[in-house]
Write a protein that holds these residues in place. Structure first.
Motif, PDB file in Angstrom:
ATOM      1  N   VAL A  88     -28.134 -12.277 -34.187  1.00  0.00           N
ATOM      2  CA  VAL A  88     -28.721 -11.887 -32.906  1.00  0.00           C
ATOM      3  C   VAL A  88     -29.851 -10.899 -33.168  1.00  0.00           C
ATOM      4  O   VAL A  88     -29.660  -9.897 -33.870  1.00  0.00           O
ATOM      5  CB  VAL A  88     -27.668 -11.245 -31.983  1.00  0.00           C
ATOM      6  N   VAL A  89     -31.027 -11.195 -32.609  1.00  0.00           N
ATOM      7  CA  VAL A  89     -32.184 -10.316 -32.743  1.00  0.00           C
ATOM      8  C   VAL A  89     -32.669  -9.918 -31.351  1.00  0.00           C
ATOM      9  O   VAL A  89     -32.139 -10.375 -30.336  1.00  0.00           O
ATOM     10  CB  VAL A  89     -33.308 -10.990 -33.552  1.00  0.00           C
ATOM     11  N   ASN A  90     -33.686  -9.067 -31.301  1.00  0.00           N
ATOM     12  CA  ASN A  90     -34.040  -8.424 -30.037  1.00  0.00           C
ATOM     13  C   ASN A  90     -35.152  -9.103 -29.246  1.00  0.00           C
ATOM     14  O   ASN A  90     -35.336  -8.786 -28.072  1.00  0.00           O
ATOM     15  CB  ASN A  90     -34.432  -6.966 -30.300  1.00  0.00           C
ATOM     16  N   THR A  91     -35.926  -9.984 -29.849  1.00  0.00           N
ATOM     17  CA  THR A  91     -37.027 -10.628 -29.132  1.00  0.00           C
ATOM     18  C   THR A  91     -37.086 -12.107 -29.475  1.00  0.00           C
ATOM     19  O   THR A  91     -36.578 -12.547 -30.510  1.00  0.00           O
ATOM     20  CB  THR A  91     -38.386 -10.003 -29.504  1.00  0.00           C
ATOM     21  N   PRO A 100     -34.651  -4.693 -40.048  1.00  0.00           N
ATOM     22  CA  PRO A 100     -35.653  -5.274 -40.948  1.00  0.00           C
ATOM     23  C   PRO A 100     -36.963  -4.501 -40.942  1.00  0.00           C
ATOM     24  O   PRO A 100     -37.431  -4.057 -39.890  1.00  0.00           O
ATOM     25  CB  PRO A 100     -35.843  -6.689 -40.395  1.00  0.00           C
ATOM     26  N   GLU A 101     -37.530  -4.362 -42.104  1.00  0.00           N
ATOM     27  CA  GLU A 101     -38.775  -3.608 -42.209  1.00  0.00           C
ATOM     28  C   GLU A 101     -39.960  -4.368 -41.621  1.00  0.00           C
ATOM     29  O   GLU A 101     -40.968  -3.766 -41.244  1.00  0.00           O
ATOM     30  CB  GLU A 101     -39.065  -3.254 -43.668  1.00  0.00           C
ATOM     31  N   ASP A 102     -39.851  -5.695 -41.524  1.00  0.00           N
ATOM     32  CA  ASP A 102     -40.956  -6.501 -41.007  1.00  0.00           C
ATOM     33  C   ASP A 102     -40.578  -7.204 -39.705  1.00  0.00           C
ATOM     34  O   ASP A 102     -41.114  -8.253 -39.358  1.00  0.00           O
ATOM     35  CB  ASP A 102     -41.390  -7.539 -42.043  1.00  0.00           C
ATOM     36  N   GLY A 103     -39.676  -6.612 -38.943  1.00  0.00           N
ATOM     37  CA  GLY A 103     -39.274  -7.154 -37.641  1.00  0.00           C
ATOM     38  C   GLY A 103     -38.653  -6.046 -36.826  1.00  0.00           C
ATOM     39  O   GLY A 103     -38.641  -4.881 -37.237  1.00  0.00           O
ATOM     40  N   ASN A 104     -38.173  -6.364 -35.626  1.00  0.00           N
ATOM     41  CA  ASN A 104     -37.433  -5.394 -34.829  1.00  0.00           C
ATOM     42  C   ASN A 104     -38.286  -4.251 -34.301  1.00  0.00           C
ATOM     43  O   ASN A 104     -37.770  -3.253 -33.814  1.00  0.00           O
ATOM     44  CB  ASN A 104     -36.264  -4.805 -35.646  1.00  0.00           C
ATOM     45  N   GLN A 105     -39.638  -4.391 -34.399  1.00  0.00           N
ATOM     46  CA  GLN A 105     -40.483  -3.279 -33.957  1.00  0.00           C
ATOM     47  C   GLN A 105     -40.366  -3.009 -32.468  1.00  0.00           C
ATOM     48  O   GLN A 105     -40.634  -1.894 -32.007  1.00  0.00           O
ATOM     49  CB  GLN A 105     -41.961  -3.560 -34.297  1.00  0.00           C
ATOM     50  N   ALA A 124     -37.656  -2.961 -30.712  1.00  0.00           N
ATOM     51  CA  ALA A 124     -36.349  -2.434 -30.310  1.00  0.00           C
ATOM     52  C   ALA A 124     -36.483  -1.121 -29.542  1.00  0.00           C
ATOM     53  O   ALA A 124     -35.777  -0.891 -28.562  1.00  0.00           O
ATOM     54  CB  ALA A 124     -35.458  -2.244 -31.537  1.00  0.00           C
ATOM     55  N   GLY A 125     -37.392  -0.258 -29.981  1.00  0.00           N
ATOM     56  CA  GLY A 125     -37.580   1.018 -29.304  1.00  0.00           C
ATOM     57  C   GLY A 125     -38.032   0.859 -27.869  1.00  0.00           C
ATOM     58  O   GLY A 125     -37.599   1.596 -26.978  1.00  0.00           O
ATOM     59  N   ARG A 126     -38.910  -0.120 -27.629  1.00  0.00           N
ATOM     60  CA  ARG A 126     -39.392  -0.335 -26.263  1.00  0.00           C
ATOM     61  C   ARG A 126     -38.347  -1.029 -25.402  1.00  0.00           C
ATOM     62  O   ARG A 126     -38.300  -0.843 -24.193  1.00  0.00           O
ATOM     63  CB  ARG A 126     -40.681  -1.162 -26.282  1.00  0.00           C
ATOM     64  N   ILE A 127     -37.496  -1.846 -26.011  1.00  0.00           N
ATOM     65  CA  ILE A 127     -36.470  -2.539 -25.238  1.00  0.00           C
ATOM     66  C   ILE A 127     -35.353  -1.576 -24.842  1.00  0.00           C
ATOM     67  O   ILE A 127     -34.940  -1.528 -23.683  1.00  0.00           O
ATOM     68  CB  ILE A 127     -35.879  -3.704 -26.057  1.00  0.00           C
ATOM     69  N   TYR A 128     -34.864  -0.797 -25.791  1.00  0.00           N
ATOM     70  CA  TYR A 128     -33.684   0.035 -25.551  1.00  0.00           C
ATOM     71  C   TYR A 128     -34.023   1.489 -25.251  1.00  0.00           C
ATOM     72  O   TYR A 128     -33.164   2.240 -24.780  1.00  0.00           O
ATOM     73  CB  TYR A 128     -32.747  -0.044 -26.758  1.00  0.00           C
ATOM     74  N   GLY A 129     -35.262   1.896 -25.525  1.00  0.00           N
ATOM     75  CA  GLY A 129     -35.695   3.243 -25.186  1.00  0.00           C
ATOM     76  C   GLY A 129     -34.826   4.316 -25.816  1.00  0.00           C
ATOM     77  O   GLY A 129     -34.425   4.242 -26.978  1.00  0.00           O
ATOM     78  N   ALA A 130     -34.494   5.336 -24.998  1.00  0.00           N
ATOM     79  CA  ALA A 130     -33.718   6.470 -25.500  1.00  0.00           C
ATOM     80  C   ALA A 130     -32.320   6.065 -25.948  1.00  0.00           C
ATOM     81  O   ALA A 130     -31.691   6.776 -26.733  1.00  0.00           O
ATOM     82  CB  ALA A 130     -33.629   7.547 -24.429  1.00  0.00           C
ATOM     83  N   ALA A 131     -31.831   4.931 -25.456  1.00  0.00           N
ATOM     84  CA  ALA A 131     -30.506   4.468 -25.883  1.00  0.00           C
ATOM     85  C   ALA A 131     -30.478   4.248 -27.389  1.00  0.00           C
ATOM     86  O   ALA A 131     -29.444   4.449 -28.038  1.00  0.00           O
ATOM     87  CB  ALA A 131     -30.143   3.176 -25.154  1.00  0.00           C
ATOM     88  N   LEU A 132     -31.615   3.846 -27.946  1.00  0.00           N
ATOM     89  CA  LEU A 132     -31.672   3.620 -29.388  1.00  0.00           C
ATOM     90  C   LEU A 132     -31.567   4.934 -30.146  1.00  0.00           C
ATOM     91  O   LEU A 132     -30.884   5.016 -31.179  1.00  0.00           O
ATOM     92  CB  LEU A 132     -32.967   2.889 -29.755  1.00  0.00           C
TER      93      LEU A 132
END
Length: 648
Positions: free
Chosen positions: A383-386, A484-489, A491-499
């Motif tokens: 499962v990934v975020n985008t 991943p260093e070349d993915g998941n960028q 995540a911060g915008r999707i989950y915000g402070a929850a991350l």
């Protein structure tokens, strides 16, 4: 002039903002400034006076002998709850526009729609029988005893008074059956007519609707389960094509399965097609499944409305989740009485702890390295975020072995077929790899021995883990959390402070299924997101009855999406449906329901660009038809993808 005449007459009775109901019954509830201006216009316009005079000659009752007496409870209720009047206006408006649409529909189709003959209170025995038959078909599981205990506690709790209930239950503990059992037994106990089940993703509405249909619908009888999740916005269509707006479901069914987006954007809208079902929430049991997925920035108005529904409109609300947020920390529920369905959840969570976590965070792996690890597992879920990461990871895994893909870029029938194939392979012990966005992790009934989850919020990671060793047939399943260093960028915008709250608390030293750490995480997440303050702007507009402003501020999805009709499956049938809708024929509710198997979604900006580039064409409202490429596994693919796209 008829709406001005009716509005003026109602205002003469001293009902204040209630006059907005008549003025807005076609175009939407106005704000007080607009209402005042329109009343001044009506007060001085000779055609308004003429309309009143002519109608009075036929229906003299429009001139009442004296002011309408408000219910004795209303002033006291408004003083105790400043949002009671806001919700009362919405309820009355809903009944008016629904009656108006039903009358118009009867005119177009030549026959009036009859109310559904059954109520939720009538369905308990049918549900219990269907549940026992379904359980007999299931393979025995080591967690069956815990599932039965959850169900028994849910039915016992259903005997309690109306109000707000919460059901914290680990993934795989039979939460869908238990919440349905609670709702129907509670409906019978209190003579309630309807159960409304709202879930965060369309993929879960399809699954839950199938479960409830299996339990409750009978061949040859009127269906009792209505699945409604059409995201087509018909309120902004041309004024001359009101038939389009008749397509919105009015939720006249004993059991309604919908999405939280549909439910709450109806409740906080100001438009008639969306709001015609609001009055169905009164006197109903509302089951909010996977409540952890509710957006933090909207929690204050949401829980405020839920409290008002339960205290003033005879509604009962069940909050269900494996990762139950402590909503009692939020100001609207500080003094509320919240009933716990599971008296002691910690022992239950401990008994159903079926996975171990592995962390790949430092050093960060590449997507290619993760793809190799996934491909090495005989059966694995990732499962990934985008959608962007899902597409890429799927391509990388397919360099090693065959894999399935799941996202809302795929037509609903395509998603359903993919899930069925995955379940069949899992049941037969055949090799299977599934790459998915987050839509798979909330309530979807899958049982993999191994899972991979891109780093996300704690609740999202635990939900993904709920698809691993779900029925406890293994000593332990394994979940790999990777960043991943070349993915998941994104995540911060999707989950915000929850991350950030997650990074502070969870990792190799503390798994995301630690209940004490999870409560501390939610406290920090609410603080980081400034949940109390974020919700106050909407609350302020609700207090002054600025209905258009509330609707504009209340958006469940930050990045608006548009529904897309995709040529998948029976394309001849799709062509007939689209031709019917484009031609403007009545009976569009049936046609929109028939569209469901073909529906995917795109971000609004991406959809507009697709139309401009000739890859899509408008149909009605914001519905578009996809004309571009459709990958047999990944669905809609654009040659120039939007790097910012965040759709599930």
């Amino acid at each position: 002039m008829h709406k001005h005449a009716g509005t003026w007459l109602l205002d003469q009775q001293g009902l204040g903002i209630m006059a907005a109901i008549v003025f807005g019954h076609h175009g939407g509830l106005p704000n007080p400034t607009r209402l005042k201006a329109e009343l001044e216009f009506a007060d001085n316009h000779p055609l308004v006076a003429e309309a009143i005079q002519r109608v009075a000659e036929i229906v003299p009752e429009i001139h009442l002998p004296g002011p309408i007496t408000l219910p004795a409870w209303l002033p006291e209720a408004v003083e105790a709850d400043p949002y009671a009047l806001d919700l009362l206006v919405r309820m009355v408006y809903s009944t008016v526009v629904d009656a108006d649409y039903l009358d118009t529909e009867a005119h177009f189709e030549g026959v009036a729609r009859s109310p559904h003959p059954a109520s939720a209170a009538d369905l308990v025995e049918r549900y219990e029988q269907g549940r026992l038959e379904a359980l007999a078909r299931f393979k025995a599981s080591p967690v069956d005893a815990q599932r039965q205990e959850v169900y028994a506690q849910a039915v016992e709790a259903a005997a309690g008074p109306g109000g707000i209930y919460r059901l914290p239950a680990p993934t795989g503990s039979g939460k869908t059956f238990a919440s349905g059992g609670f709702a129907l037994h509670h409906a019978r106990r209190h003579g309630m007519k309807r159960v409304i089940v709202a879930v965060p993703f369309m993929s879960i509405t399809e699954q839950n609707a199938a479960v409830f249909r299996d339990l409750l619908d009978r061949p040859g009888e009127d269906p009792v389960v209505l699945e409604h999740h059409s995201g087509i916005d018909l309120d902004d269509g041309a004024p001359g094509r009101r038939w389009q707006r008749l397509a919105a479901e009015n939720w006249d069914a004993p059991v309604v399965i919908t999405t939280t987006v549909r439910l709450f954007e109806s409740l906080f809208s100001n438009k008639p097609a969306a709001m015609r079902r609001v009055h169905r929430m009164a006197g109903s049991v509302i089951v909010l499944d996977e409540v952890q997925a509710l957006p933090d920035r909207l929690l204050i108005p949401i829980v405020s409305a839920l409290r008002t529904l339960t205290e003033r409109f005879g509604t009962t609300v069940l909050l269900a989740s494996a990762t139950q947020p402590p909503f009692e920390l939020l100001s609207p529920l500080h003094s509320a009485s919240i009933h716990d369905v599971i008296a002691q959840p910690k022992p239950l969570y401990k008994a159903l702890n079926r996975v171990q976590y592995r962390w790949l965070l430092d050093p960060k792996p590449t997507m290619a390295e993760i793809a190799q690890q996934i491909a090495a597992e005989p059966q694995a879920l990732a499962v990934v975020n985008t959608t962007k990461d899902a597409h890429r990871l799927h391509r990388l895994v397919e360099e090693e072995r065959s894999a399935l893909h799941l996202s809302t870029r795929m037509a609903a029938a395509h998603r359903r077929k993919t899930l069925e194939k995955a379940k069949q392979h899992l049941a037969k012990g055949l090799p299977i790899t599934l790459i998915s966005t987050q839509l798979v992790e909330a309530g979807v009934d899958l049982d993999f021995p191994a899972g991979f989850r891109a780093y996300a919020s704690a609740d999202a990671m635990q939900q993904a883990a709920g698809r691993v060793n779900r029925s406890g047939h293994l000593t332990s399943g394994y979940v790999t959390i990777f960043d991943p260093e070349d993915g998941n960028q994104a995540a911060g915008r999707i989950y915000g402070a929850a991350l950030e709250a997650t990074r502070d608390r969870f990792g190799p030293h503390c798994p995301p299924d630690d209940l004490d750490a999870l409560e501390a995480y939610y406290r920090a997440r609410f603080d980081f997101h400034n949940v109390e303050q974020q919700g106050q702007e909407i609350q302020a507009e609700r207090r002054v009855h600025d209905f258009p402003k509330v609707a504009d501020l209340f958006r469940m999805i930050d990045e608006w999406t548009v529904p897309v009709a995709v040529h998948y499956g029976d394309t001849d049938q799709l062509e007939r449906i689209l031709a019917h809708l484009r031609a403007g024929h009545p009976g569009s509710a049936t046609q929109l329901r028939a569209l469901r198997p073909y529906m995917a979604t795109l971000p609004r900006a991406l959809a507009f660009r697709a139309v401009e580039e000739g890859l899509a064409a408008p149909v009605i409202g914001d519905l578009i038809e996809w004309l571009g490429d459709y990958h047999p596994q990944r669905g809609i693919e654009m040659t120039t993808p939007d790097p910012q796209e965040l759709v599930f």
